[in-house]
Motif scaffolding. Structure first.
Motif, short mmCIF file in Angstrom:
data_model
loop_
_atom_site.label_atom_id
_atom_site.label_comp_id
_atom_site.label_asym_id
_atom_site.label_seq_id
_atom_site.Cartn_x
_atom_site.Cartn_y
_atom_site.Cartn_z
N SER A 1 17.61 1.06 -13.76
CA SER A 1 17.75 0.08 -12.67
C SER A 1 16.71 0.28 -11.59
N TYR A 2 16.31 1.53 -11.33
CA TYR A 2 15.23 1.75 -10.35
C TYR A 2 13.95 1.07 -10.81
N MET B 1 12.25 -8.76 -7.16
CA MET B 1 13.41 -7.98 -6.76
C MET B 1 14.44 -8.87 -6.06
N ALA C 1 13.75 -1.40 -13.32
CA ALA C 1 13.99 -2.83 -13.53
C ALA C 1 13.96 -3.59 -12.21
N SER C 2 14.40 -2.93 -11.12
CA SER C 2 14.43 -3.59 -9.81
C SER C 2 13.06 -3.66 -9.17
N GLY C 3 12.15 -2.77 -9.59
CA GLY C 3 10.84 -2.70 -8.95
C GLY C 3 10.72 -1.60 -7.92
N LEU C 4 11.78 -0.80 -7.72
CA LEU C 4 11.68 0.30 -6.75
C LEU C 4 10.80 1.44 -7.27
N MET D 1 6.87 4.12 3.54
CA MET D 1 7.27 3.21 2.44
C MET D 1 8.22 2.13 2.92
N ALA E 1 19.65 -5.19 -7.18
CA ALA E 1 18.29 -5.75 -7.12
C ALA E 1 17.75 -6.01 -8.53
N SER E 2 18.14 -5.16 -9.49
CA SER E 2 17.65 -5.32 -10.87
C SER E 2 18.35 -6.45 -11.60
N LEU F 1 21.55 -5.90 -12.79
CA LEU F 1 22.61 -5.30 -13.62
C LEU F 1 24.00 -5.53 -13.02
N SER G 1 19.71 -0.70 -6.19
CA SER G 1 18.86 -0.95 -7.36
C SER G 1 19.64 -1.61 -8.49
N GLN H 1 11.88 6.77 0.11
CA GLN H 1 12.49 8.07 -0.19
C GLN H 1 11.41 9.05 -0.60
N LYS H 2 11.63 10.32 -0.30
CA LYS H 2 10.68 11.34 -0.72
C LYS H 2 11.38 12.69 -0.83
N THR H 3 11.13 13.39 -1.92
CA THR H 3 11.57 14.77 -2.09
C THR H 3 10.32 15.63 -2.25
N LYS I 1 9.90 10.24 -5.31
CA LYS I 1 10.50 9.47 -4.22
C LYS I 1 12.02 9.66 -4.31
N ILE I 2 12.57 9.21 -5.41
CA ILE I 2 14.03 9.18 -5.60
C ILE I 2 14.45 10.42 -6.38
N ASN J 1 21.07 8.21 -0.89
CA ASN J 1 20.75 8.13 -2.32
C ASN J 1 21.72 7.22 -3.06
#
Lengths: 369, 369
Positions: free
Chosen positions: B92-93, A1, B95-98, A252, A95-96, A98, A92, A227-229, B71-72, A85
């Protein structure tokens, strides 16, 4: 990442004038450009807008009026948790790989359609957030003996902190007595226990390790994300004295950042109502369960701004889609050492907790200088 | 960047009944679970909802009614380009590893607030999308001699293709003459040159290379991504005979995937109006500029389903927030070899082009078996 850091930010004053949602966002973006001299429109590859407003195509509108032609561009909505969010989504993208540079801007108006839980048909007349906060308050009072005064101290502290925040909605302090004697909205909640809907916008710039050098010498890295829903309806909770989604998100985020609660020098927590801050400092591990009131009282009495230095939602106002981003801006300034009269001495690691609708969803970010 | 693949999908029929937006999404998710026997609710770490509907907290509502605690979780909106935006965000979530497993569900109702460009005050009475498509049509006719018959052939082809799509809104074919003689909406556009607003939902499951093994033996990899937002208002375009945002997005996607237009075996392009498909096959590099009409005529006459095999937006219907995801589902099925009577023989590489509001923004994805 890939590593991602906060590279710049902009804020508007939080108020109740009649500015439109796109103009609010433009004002925060203008402030961000002014704060980030080397930033050009062409640097920006992502524009995400965070709001509960019903506007369509807002990210494209805001991009156009800001002179930006991004690759990635859309709006993000998750009620009060929209800001975190959108920031984590931008994280992300970078981090990815893109994208390298992302602008995230959140805004809300005082008359936002996100203020009342209209979607929850099962609530009957009890759709206003004061009802869930009232249930949280009653539960915490019963289980832990939290008092009306404990609640008032949260509000007194955050109004006091907000005095040093030039963008805050509230510009005055209240005594604990004044808060305790403010209008009863329910058996458990008084007017000054509540955050206030208002207009406001906050913008952040995120950048990759390679890209950030152009924009700042003091990057603030995002090192932890959780994150959590759990649900949409809050009566799914078995226990209304804690916020399970915040506990999960914090766990997390601490794990990803390799930090523990005692590492956190400064935190922005989502005090939509006074009871929230008491529960959150417990659930984030800053106080033992049932002892959140003691921590908040101690902070108030010693004038320690460690929790909600900008005045939290109660002192600063709560423009829903902007809140999570304004929290990130505050922690960014604290870790950069540019928080002025709000500055926490030697702050190196900070935390942001943003949540929605009785903490049915939460986000936690850990940031590090 | 970690590899990401399509791991499963679900669709609803596109129609005009009175199903609510959350129920539409639930139906597509139910279909996805039925198509993906090893998938459990606990596998899903991300739930993104794509829509122009004004519902708040929809991703949490849909998560709750689907028994998922992600999570997201948030909603994504970028008018007609919402679907691709949400898919790329989920990409992207991962690909980034999240995250490792993401569910993206899009839906719209026939009465969506995204159908008219109400946000564009400068349009006066010309806010309906038929006006921009009318301008595109007139420009292309003037510059390249595209005929009314060329336009009608796009619609005839896509209605014919839609006959083999069990989820399509239209269930009948039209002759070129019938289309040319359908009601004139403007000087340039007839009723059957238009895609129709309708109800519909599409869900996709994306997974990392490690996670996907549980869900499918035939992963379809997302190998190329390109996106571009030029503006919100479409009169920024100097040239209404091409779609600059699509050209830019395609260029990025081809580069990332290391492909060229002749590598593409099957494509879903955003034929909101008949002129769009003609311009898009040119701008994606499938035909020389000004020769899109010849390619489409050839496909129609030889019954080649390579472009818009499910019937495109014109044949399938256009539930805005679902469209980009339904396009991805079609390419996924084509590359898996499970497209039934729509199957393109030996399809190995596919392309999706999704766009908004006169192609002021576009997304292009390349997928590979």
């Amino acid at each position: 990442m890939r590593k991602v850091a906060l590279a710049g930010f902009g804020l508007t004053e939080f108020n109740k004038d009649d500015t439109t949602i796109d103009s609010l966002m433009l004002l925060a973006i203008k402030a961000l450009f002014e704060n980030t001299p080397n930033l050009g429109q062409k640097d920006i590859e992502v524009v995400l807008t965070s709001t509960n407003d019903n506007s369509k195509y807002l990210s494209s509108i805001v991009s156009e009026i800001s002179g930006i032609k991004p690759k990635i561009s859309h709006s993000v909505e998750s009620l009060c948790n929209s800001g975190a969010n959108s920031a984590i989504s931008a994280f992300s993208y970078i981090a990815s790989g893109l994208a390298d540079v992302a602008l995230v801007v959140g805004a809300e108006r005082f008359d936002s359609p996100g203020l009342v839980l209209e979607w929850d048909k099962s609530r009957g007349q009890y759709k206003h957030p004061i009802y869930w906060s009232s249930m949280f308050t009653k539960s915490h009072v019963r289980k832990y003996g939290t008092t009306k005064e404990d609640l008032a101290i949260v509000s007194a502290k955050n109004h006091k902190n907000a005095l040093d925040n030039p963008y805050a909605f509230f510009k005055k302090t209240y005594s604990v007595d004044e808060i305790m004697n403010s209008k009863n909205l329910t058996e458990d909640i008084r007017l000054l226990d509540c955050s206030m809907p208002c207009n406001g916008s906050a913008a952040i710039l995120l950048a990759s390790e390679e890209a950030i050098k152009k924009f700042t010498d003091i990057p603030v890295w995002i090192t932890g994300i959780g994150q959590k829903t759990l649900s949409a309806g809050f009566t799914k909770n078995d226990d209304l004295t804690s916020m399970e989604s915040t506990i999960d998100s914090a766990s997390m985020a601490y794990k990803m950042a390799e930090n523990k609660p005692t590492d956190i020098d400064v935190a922005e927590v989502h005090d939509a109502f006074s009871i929230c801050e008491i529960i959150e400092v417990e659930d984030l591990g800053f106080a033992k369960k049932g002892k959140g009131n003691e921590l908040v009282r101690d902070l108030y009495e010693t004038n320690d701004k460690k929790i909600n230095p900008r005045g939290g939602l109660i002192g600063s106002g709560h423009p829903l889609g902007a809140t999570g981003l304004a929290q990130i801006v505050e922690i960014g300034q604290q870790l950069q050492g540019t928080a002025g009269r709000r500055q926490i001495s030697k702050a190196k690691i900070g935390l942001v907790q943003n949540m929605s609708a009785a903490a049915t969803s939460s986000s936690v970010l850990i940031l590090q200088r």
